[in-house]
Design an enzyme around this catalytic site. Sequence first.
Site, mmCIF file in Angstrom:
data_model
loop_
_atom_site.group_PDB
_atom_site.id
_atom_site.type_symbol
_atom_site.label_atom_id
_atom_site.label_comp_id
_atom_site.label_asym_id
_atom_site.label_seq_id
_atom_site.Cartn_x
_atom_site.Cartn_y
_atom_site.Cartn_z
ATOM 1 C CG LEU A 53 30.036 120.752 43.765
ATOM 2 C CD1 LEU A 53 30.712 121.396 44.966
ATOM 3 C CD2 LEU A 53 30.391 121.500 42.480
ATOM 4 N N PRO A 54 31.182 116.869 41.724
ATOM 5 C CG PRO A 54 32.534 117.088 39.834
ATOM 6 C CD PRO A 54 31.847 117.895 40.892
ATOM 7 C CB THR B 189 29.331 108.417 43.662
ATOM 8 O OG1 THR B 189 28.008 108.317 43.123
ATOM 9 C CG2 THR B 189 29.817 107.023 44.022
ATOM 10 C CE LYS C 56 25.610 105.744 42.354
ATOM 11 N NZ LYS C 56 25.791 107.189 42.142
#
Length: 300
Positions: A73-74, A106, A183
């Site tokens: 998911l975002p 992220t 990340k």
Amino acid sequence: MSTQIQHGMRAETIGVIGLGAMGEPMVRRLLAEQRAVVITGRSPRPALVTAGATWGQTPRELATGASAVLSMLPDLPQLEEALGGPDGLLAGLADDDELLLLVGSTSSAPAVRALAERLGDETAGRVRVVDCPVSGGVDGAIAGTLSIMLGGRADDSARAAALLAPCGTPVHLGPIGAGEVAKACNQLVVAATITALGEATVLADRSGLDLDALWTLLGGGYAGSNLLASRRDKLVAGDDSPSGIARYMIKDLGFAADIAAATGTSPALLPTLRAFFDEIVERGHGERDITVARRVIAER
């Protein structure tokens, strides 16, 4: 469409939620390695079911049928929605079930740590979290060559690495949140590199250089990178059709700024990059590929 989710197969099954540009090809890589996969989403995915996935009507069914769930998911707010409520992941756990939650978005490292602590407390340790953001883009997801950055307990991360191996190269980097820190570092380098490539392309173009010859030559030296290899043709042609969406970098660089603040670091490039990507969005180019850096620099 298959909905035959079997609790007895739970230990061998991975669930996936978030079947977008990255999630769908990752599911296909898992299926190609004969993994048992159960999926759910806002709309049915008959093509993935035909490929071998089992469809779950709700996130609850993922937790019922899988002992590990990968969220692509975002970000964390969308994951929180999938966790709670009568149809959420947590509602699908029987009293003695455990769940390994793999957070592939992220996200903020401190927020991931807080989520892991809260879920551990609420479930008496039965839900554990590994953060596993990825790098490599859609091309890497399709090819199964993603760099997968793991943060969490050593045993949980080892299991996550085994589960995600069909999708790329998982590497355990440290405790919970370490993947998100990695990340953020990755995105800092990507943002700096694409900005430099865009700026250099404008300088060379206005000086009358052959851009194709230039980047072929420089790509073999210290200026070469995977990013240049993947975006070379776009830079030469001035093509910024969407691939890696530029506005997403604003969130990513914000997470990097949070880490800088938390570690007492005074960054040199980060403020400039944040201002530049803000400018990209302000100019109306936020939905373009990150190679739009060339266009914006030329527009200035």
